[in-house]
Write an enzyme that holds these catalytic residues in place. Sequence first.
Site, mmCIF file in Angstrom:
data_model
loop_
_atom_site.group_PDB
_atom_site.id
_atom_site.type_symbol
_atom_site.label_atom_id
_atom_site.label_comp_id
_atom_site.label_asym_id
_atom_site.label_seq_id
_atom_site.Cartn_x
_atom_site.Cartn_y
_atom_site.Cartn_z
ATOM 1 N N ASP A 399 3.751 -1.262 -7.516
ATOM 2 C CA ASP A 399 2.813 -0.972 -6.435
ATOM 3 C C ASP A 399 3.459 -0.144 -5.324
ATOM 4 O O ASP A 399 4.674 0.013 -5.253
ATOM 5 C CB ASP A 399 2.289 -2.291 -5.872
ATOM 6 N N GLU A 402 3.761 4.602 -0.959
ATOM 7 C CA GLU A 402 3.193 5.529 0.023
ATOM 8 C C GLU A 402 3.631 5.221 1.462
ATOM 9 O O GLU A 402 3.320 5.984 2.365
ATOM 10 C CB GLU A 402 1.651 5.453 0.004
ATOM 11 N N ASP A 466 -6.861 1.025 -5.151
ATOM 12 C CA ASP A 466 -7.641 -0.137 -4.701
ATOM 13 C C ASP A 466 -9.087 0.249 -4.391
ATOM 14 O O ASP A 466 -9.482 0.361 -3.228
ATOM 15 C CB ASP A 466 -6.983 -0.758 -3.469
#
Length: 672
Positions: A399, A402, A466
């Site tokens: 995950d 960023e 997401d």
Amino acid sequence: MKLLSTENGFILSHKNRVIFTHSTESPMLFLGVGESNFDMYRGNFDITDYVTERLAMRQVDVETFESDEAVKAVITFKFDGEPTLKMTVSQTLEGRLKADFEAIDKKYNRFWLRVDANQQERVFGCGEQLTYLNLRGKNFPLWSSEPGVGRNKQTEVTFMADVNDKAGGDYYTTNYPQPTFVSDEKYFCHLETTAYADFDFSNEEFHELQAWDIPQYLLLDKEESYEALMENITGVFGRQPVLPDWVHDGVILGIQGGTDITYDKIAKARQHGVEVSGVWCQDWQGKKVTSFGKRLQWDWQWNSEMYPELDTKIHELKADGVRFLGYINPYVLEDYPLYKIAQEKGYLATKQDGSKYVVDFGEFYCGVVDFTNPEACEWYKSVIKTNMIDFGLDGWMGDFGEYLPTDCTLSNGVDAEIEHNKWPYRWAKIQHEAIEEAGKTDDILFFMRAGGTGIQGYCHTLWGGDQLVDWCLDDGLASVIPAALSSGLMGNGIHHSDIGGYTTLHGKKRSKELFQRWVEMNAFTPIMRGHEGNRPDDNHQYDTDEETLIHLAKFSRIFKHLKPYIKQAVILNSKKGMPVQRPLFMHYEDDAQTFEIKYQYLLGRDILVAPVYNKGELLKRVYLPNDTWVHAFTGETYTGGWVDVEAPIGQPAVFYRAESEQRELFDVIRSL
């Protein structure tokens, strides 16, 4: 490559296409000076730029050097007679056009370059774009971030997310930006920079490529077919490895809560005929509950309290044909064991004065593992190899990536603003190398949402991020279709999404209908994987009722049945860079309408998928390119054009080519 001198400039062409046209009246290059500000709040960025100068580089000196093999040109741009930037243009051994940039006057930190365009040209790519497939007519800021909730400033949910969390997003916000575009004229253009960039496709005569630094180079090439173009692009950026064989054997169930719950849910799913290839238990290392919902304990090792006996059960599951997947990201939870080790050894990013730097991830704080430090990279690979691979995990969600803040200090001395867009690449490389060094490339699956230039050769698969548990076009089920197509054109040909979406906020809750429609779509993608969402109790789950389980069972059987076909497409992606999910125009370029279709796709060469993405929609309007198509669920035959087909739950609008070599395989779908 050809360089033609004109009375007050030059024209540069490559493979019979004009790339740059420069004159004193219409210059191709602008340089400037600017001061940026990046205000980050939990991965969402408020970015401003104060430009003090933007100067047209009208004056040029051109030198050409010819040989039997190639032409090389050195073009020096000037302002008021003073040299500012040197562009060296040449043709690579592979036949690509390359323009190297060298700053002469170091004061300039803003760069605008104009690439010639045709009025009717369409462009695609720029990483993973979720709102638009054809990017013409708009500009696209390229900065890795949280995409935001809703991603449309005109919607209530985006307004609520902005007001409450600075997290609304917009049409261009994406986990995966890349300064590369593909044209319907069958060329690609890449600007090699990790700085903040903005590609503007709104002018009829040129595409203006902006960067907040002087890029290293521009790379461009043209081919005669889209197949050759994809092979060329992935020859530059790399190709994804073949998926592990077990991934094609059914759905990967998203489960949380512990060993007993996992076993019970597997048993219940199988009793209802669900083909289960794996379970993805993101909380294998423990959970944290915040106001956002169920989060995770970011200390990457087995939590024996939540998952008792997992050290033996994980091997029992594998022997029973069920793989176990977990979760990891590039950050370590403050004051937990891994954080303490990293802090002690100097493996974390710091403040400018060398003091502790932590990032707010929403009611907890984490250290940033410094991937510019080779020792930190080796340590993190050892964490993955020891705590995950050796423990028995068959894969994980890799995950984030960023969140690198621009005000931290890194060991390589490069400004974090320049490193930010490179962080997903660094993160993918560490995971891939850990798996490769363990000799498990053919058996372990990891998936990421963050991306950047060069991720193609390291990230085994992207997932769409997401999405909202809603029907909205910009951030719901529909959005993952252009996401898969745009990222596939960048060389990331294996893509999938969370079944049912993830983000459950501001009154949005996953409905049964949405879940079932998402299942129907994901059965016709390279990977079928679920997610409970951030607030599982608010969402409809695959085992909420028997009807949903039976529906999932049917489409898991279809997914598994298509294994030979999908696997063939995955191998082609690995060898030639042809994406598994393809825009219609890739095989029907003579049909202008196919370039405008962004919510349908081809799965491989022979299956056309038109997912239902509107609530309550039972009659689906579908565009079929000129071919003979068979409805996969009714057997009815169609030819090209717009058609209306009934699409009740359990009968999505999926078609296959009547002339396909896999016709016998596809015919069986109706009986599954």
